[in-house]
Motif scaffolding. Structure first.
Motif, PDB file in Angstrom:
ATOM      1  N   VAL A   5      34.418  84.836 -60.595  1.00 23.14           N
ATOM      2  CA  VAL A   5      35.201  85.387 -59.489  1.00 23.14           C
ATOM      3  C   VAL A   5      36.314  84.434 -59.086  1.00 23.14           C
ATOM      4  O   VAL A   5      37.445  84.845 -58.807  1.00 23.14           O
ATOM      5  CB  VAL A   5      34.285  85.696 -58.281  1.00 23.14           C
ATOM      6  CG1 VAL A   5      35.120  86.118 -57.080  1.00 23.14           C
ATOM      7  CG2 VAL A   5      33.280  86.770 -58.644  1.00 23.14           C
ATOM      8  N   GLY A   6      36.007  83.121 -59.071  1.00 23.41           N
ATOM      9  CA  GLY A   6      37.028  82.129 -58.722  1.00 23.41           C
ATOM     10  C   GLY A   6      38.160  82.089 -59.726  1.00 23.41           C
ATOM     11  O   GLY A   6      39.334  81.995 -59.351  1.00 23.41           O
ATOM     12  N   ARG A   8      39.070  84.590 -61.687  1.00 25.92           N
ATOM     13  CA  ARG A   8      39.826  85.829 -61.547  1.00 25.92           C
ATOM     14  C   ARG A   8      40.752  85.770 -60.331  1.00 25.92           C
ATOM     15  O   ARG A   8      41.907  86.223 -60.394  1.00 25.92           O
ATOM     16  CB  ARG A   8      38.848  87.002 -61.404  1.00 25.92           C
ATOM     17  CG  ARG A   8      39.516  88.364 -61.248  1.00 25.92           C
ATOM     18  CD  ARG A   8      40.409  88.697 -62.447  1.00 25.92           C
ATOM     19  NE  ARG A   8      39.642  88.731 -63.658  1.00 25.92           N
ATOM     20  CZ  ARG A   8      39.005  89.807 -64.110  1.00 25.92           C
ATOM     21  NH1 ARG A   8      39.061  90.937 -63.414  1.00 25.92           N
ATOM     22  NH2 ARG A   8      38.347  89.768 -65.246  1.00 25.92           N
ATOM     23  N   SER A   9      40.282  85.192 -59.230  1.00 24.39           N
ATOM     24  CA  SER A   9      41.120  85.056 -58.036  1.00 24.39           C
ATOM     25  C   SER A   9      42.308  84.150 -58.306  1.00 24.39           C
ATOM     26  O   SER A   9      43.431  84.437 -57.873  1.00 24.39           O
ATOM     27  CB  SER A   9      40.293  84.498 -56.869  1.00 24.39           C
ATOM     28  OG  SER A   9      39.207  85.352 -56.562  1.00 24.39           O
ATOM     29  N   TYR A  12      44.872  86.041 -60.228  1.00 24.19           N
ATOM     30  CA  TYR A  12      45.635  86.944 -59.366  1.00 24.19           C
ATOM     31  C   TYR A  12      46.687  86.178 -58.560  1.00 24.19           C
ATOM     32  O   TYR A  12      47.811  86.663 -58.366  1.00 24.19           O
ATOM     33  CB  TYR A  12      44.700  87.689 -58.414  1.00 24.19           C
ATOM     34  CG  TYR A  12      44.053  88.907 -59.026  1.00 24.19           C
ATOM     35  CD1 TYR A  12      44.828  89.970 -59.484  1.00 24.19           C
ATOM     36  CD2 TYR A  12      42.668  88.998 -59.145  1.00 24.19           C
ATOM     37  CE1 TYR A  12      44.234  91.082 -60.043  1.00 24.19           C
ATOM     38  CE2 TYR A  12      42.068  90.116 -59.711  1.00 24.19           C
ATOM     39  CZ  TYR A  12      42.863  91.157 -60.163  1.00 24.19           C
ATOM     40  OH  TYR A  12      42.281  92.270 -60.724  1.00 24.19           O
ATOM     41  N   VAL A  13      46.329  84.981 -58.107  1.00 24.45           N
ATOM     42  CA  VAL A  13      47.288  84.173 -57.351  1.00 24.45           C
ATOM     43  C   VAL A  13      48.495  83.832 -58.212  1.00 24.45           C
ATOM     44  O   VAL A  13      49.657  83.982 -57.790  1.00 24.45           O
ATOM     45  CB  VAL A  13      46.612  82.887 -56.826  1.00 24.45           C
ATOM     46  CG1 VAL A  13      47.665  81.928 -56.257  1.00 24.45           C
ATOM     47  CG2 VAL A  13      45.584  83.224 -55.768  1.00 24.45           C
TER      48      VAL A  13
END
Length: 274
Positions: A5-6, A8-9, A12-13
């Motif tokens: 999840v980290g 993927r985040s 996105y950033v």
């Protein structure tokens, strides 16, 4: 799970930051088209004091922008249509028919990718003069079509070779000719490749400055890149008019990309994942 999840985040950033950097010049161009020259130089990054279409009205009065816009549309659309038709038929022949000269013919198209067409500007100029195409939009259409066919054939041939032959055999049993197989069966399946071909060649023809400068002399036959040069003065430049013209000239490219972006992205990523 948390690590995924980290990551993927973080992705996105970076994607949003890249999108912001990529779109900021476009937004700045559009905003600046509503400003005056004084506002552009005094507050280049701020919003205009008032949104008015006065700059666009002045643009149409200062230069024959309507002629420039229409000429660019005619040249770009005609070139893209001819490139798509000729390249599709040539690529279908190279991908599906094996003769002694097939490899040589395919290599002939590849040579067009290796040799820049601008190296032959003098012979091209003499050829257009003999054909009576100087100072005509047909000279640009012919050149853009010829220069766009090699890469289009290269892209489409690879896509045709990925299609199963059984589709054509089934269509041939149903009584379809070679042209009907190409038009009704295969072309709908290679829309990603066609989208890629359309976007690449449309942008190339729309943005070209070199060939219209050489082959077009009449003011009303110039395309946007050459016609916009009128706005650059010897001692001063009206940047508000220039930004307005750039904004209008960018609209067709944005529309074409939005219409064919899905096919374009599928064409770029085709074959990357099995």
């Amino acid at each position: 799970m948390k690590t995924g999840v980290g990551v993927r985040s973080l992705q996105y950033v970076f994607a949003y930051l890249f999108a912001l950097v990529a779109t900021y010049p476009i937004v700045l161009m559009i905003v600046s088209s509503f400003k005056t020259n004084v506002e552009i130089f005094s507050n280049p990054l701020s919003l205009p004091r008032s949104f008015s279409l006065e700059t666009y009205r002045k643009l149409w009065e200062a230069v024959p922008f309507g002629h420039f816009f229409w000429n660019s549309i005619v040249v770009s659309v005609a070139s893209v249509v001819l490139i798509a038709l000729v390249s599709a038929m040539a690529a279908y022949y190279l991908a599906r028919f094996s003769f002694r000269w097939t490899g040589v013919l395919y290599f002939f198209f590849l040579i067009g990718l290796m040799i820049p067409i601008k190296l032959g500007i003098v012979p091209l100029f003499m050829l257009m003069k003999k054909l009576g195409l100087l100072n005509s939009l047909w000279s640009l259409i012919v050149i853009y079509t010829a220069s766009g066919i090699p890469i289009s054939v290269f892209i489409l041939t690879g896509f045709f070779r990925t299609l199963p032959v059984e589709l054509e055999e089934a269509a041939r049993i149903d009584g379809c000719s070679h042209f009907q197989i190409l038009w009704r069966v295969l072309l709908p399946l290679i829309r990603p490749a066609l989208g890629t071909v359309v976007i690449i060649n449309f942008i190339s023809a729309w943005n070209d400055f070199f060939f219209p400068l050489i082959f077009i002399q009449e003011e009303t036959l110039k395309t946007i890149p050459v016609g916009m040069m009128v706005l650059f003065g010897e001692y001063e430049t009206d940047w508000s008019l220039l930004f307005a013209g750039l904004t209008l000239s960018a609209l067709p490219m944005i529309v074409v990309f939005l219409l064919a972006s899905r096919q374009f992205m599928e064409g770029l990523t085709a074959g990357a994942v099995k």
